[in-house]
Design a protein around this motif. Structure first.
Motif, PDB file in Angstrom:
ATOM      1  N   LYS A  28     -19.586  16.485  14.134  1.00 15.80           N
ATOM      2  CA  LYS A  28     -20.392  15.278  14.231  1.00 15.80           C
ATOM      3  C   LYS A  28     -19.641  14.198  15.016  1.00 15.80           C
ATOM      4  N   GLU A  29     -18.358  14.023  14.720  1.00 14.90           N
ATOM      5  CA  GLU A  29     -17.557  13.039  15.453  1.00 14.90           C
ATOM      6  C   GLU A  29     -17.521  13.357  16.945  1.00 14.90           C
ATOM      7  N   MET A  30     -17.351  14.629  17.279  1.00 10.19           N
ATOM      8  CA  MET A  30     -17.328  15.029  18.690  1.00 10.19           C
ATOM      9  C   MET A  30     -18.664  14.714  19.353  1.00 10.19           C
ATOM     10  N   GLY A  31     -19.753  15.006  18.668  1.00  6.15           N
ATOM     11  CA  GLY A  31     -21.074  14.701  19.212  1.00  6.15           C
ATOM     12  C   GLY A  31     -21.279  13.216  19.410  1.00  6.15           C
ATOM     13  N   ASP A  32     -20.821  12.423  18.439  1.00  2.59           N
ATOM     14  CA  ASP A  32     -20.934  10.970  18.560  1.00  2.59           C
ATOM     15  C   ASP A  32     -20.136  10.452  19.749  1.00  2.59           C
ATOM     16  N   LEU A  33     -18.932  10.983  19.950  1.00  5.22           N
ATOM     17  CA  LEU A  33     -18.109  10.560  21.085  1.00  5.22           C
ATOM     18  C   LEU A  33     -18.758  10.932  22.416  1.00  5.22           C
ATOM     19  N   LEU A  34     -19.316  12.132  22.487  1.00  2.00           N
ATOM     20  CA  LEU A  34     -20.005  12.547  23.720  1.00  2.00           C
ATOM     21  C   LEU A  34     -21.198  11.645  24.002  1.00  2.00           C
ATOM     22  N   GLU A  35     -21.925  11.302  22.965  1.00  2.00           N
ATOM     23  CA  GLU A  35     -23.091  10.424  23.138  1.00  2.00           C
ATOM     24  C   GLU A  35     -22.653   9.046  23.629  1.00  2.00           C
TER      25      GLU A  35
ATOM     26  N   GLU B 106     -20.003   8.363  25.404  1.00  2.00           N
ATOM     27  CA  GLU B 106     -19.590   8.517  26.809  1.00  2.00           C
ATOM     28  C   GLU B 106     -20.811   8.582  27.721  1.00  2.00           C
ATOM     29  N   GLU B 107     -21.845   9.306  27.302  1.00  4.00           N
ATOM     30  CA  GLU B 107     -23.048   9.415  28.124  1.00  4.00           C
ATOM     31  C   GLU B 107     -23.739   8.067  28.274  1.00  4.00           C
ATOM     32  N   ASN B 108     -23.691   7.252  27.232  1.00  5.56           N
ATOM     33  CA  ASN B 108     -24.322   5.945  27.275  1.00  5.56           C
ATOM     34  C   ASN B 108     -23.564   4.968  28.166  1.00  5.56           C
ATOM     35  N   LYS B 109     -22.300   5.243  28.465  1.00 13.18           N
ATOM     36  CA  LYS B 109     -21.497   4.381  29.331  1.00 13.18           C
ATOM     37  C   LYS B 109     -21.760   4.633  30.807  1.00 13.18           C
ATOM     38  N   LYS B 110     -22.341   5.779  31.156  1.00  9.84           N
ATOM     39  CA  LYS B 110     -22.565   6.115  32.557  1.00  9.84           C
ATOM     40  C   LYS B 110     -23.564   5.152  33.171  1.00  9.84           C
ATOM     41  N   PRO B 111     -23.284   4.678  34.383  1.00  6.89           N
ATOM     42  CA  PRO B 111     -24.239   3.771  35.046  1.00  6.89           C
ATOM     43  C   PRO B 111     -25.527   4.516  35.396  1.00  6.89           C
ATOM     44  N   VAL B 112     -26.603   3.804  35.294  1.00  2.80           N
ATOM     45  CA  VAL B 112     -27.911   4.384  35.617  1.00  2.80           C
ATOM     46  C   VAL B 112     -28.152   4.255  37.117  1.00  2.80           C
ATOM     47  N   ALA B 113     -28.525   5.333  37.764  1.00  9.43           N
ATOM     48  CA  ALA B 113     -28.799   5.325  39.209  1.00  9.43           C
ATOM     49  C   ALA B 113     -30.121   4.627  39.471  1.00  9.43           C
ATOM     50  N   ASP B 114     -30.188   3.877  40.583  1.00 10.97           N
ATOM     51  CA  ASP B 114     -31.428   3.190  40.963  1.00 10.97           C
ATOM     52  C   ASP B 114     -32.389   4.126  41.609  1.00 10.97           C
TER      53      ASP B 114
END
Length: 87
Positions: free
Chosen positions: A70-77, A79-87
């Motif tokens: 669960k901790e690993m999944g939370d960390l991955l999530e 990290e994914e939320n930190k990625k900039p959104v492409a225009d």
């Protein structure tokens, strides 16, 4: 690398050619083979890989592994939320 996942045996079926069990993996119930663990009973925690129980483990070890996943999944999530959104 292989990953074995802990789950708890909910029921056992001895009627087929191989001994099978319904195992609860954090809310997901799957039929897996427990033929190679003749001592396994309902309520036991097992480590399973590719639909086969590899070993019986204690509840504390099972819970620790599930908490780590669960901790690993939370960390991955995160990290994914930190990625900039492409225009």
């Amino acid at each position: 690398m292989c990953l074995a996942v802990p789950g708890q045996i909910k029921s056992i079926d001895n009627s087929a050619a191989l001994r099978m069990a319904q195992v609860d993996f954090s809310g997901v119930v799957q039929d897996i083979c427990i033929e190679w663990l003749p001592e396994a009973i309902v309520g036991d925690f097992v480590l399973a890989h590719v639909g086969t129980a590899l070993s019986i483990i204690d509840e504390e070890s099972a819970k620790a592994s599930l908490d780590t996943f669960k901790e690993m999944g939370d960390l991955l999530e995160q990290e994914e939320n930190k990625k900039p959104v492409a225009d």
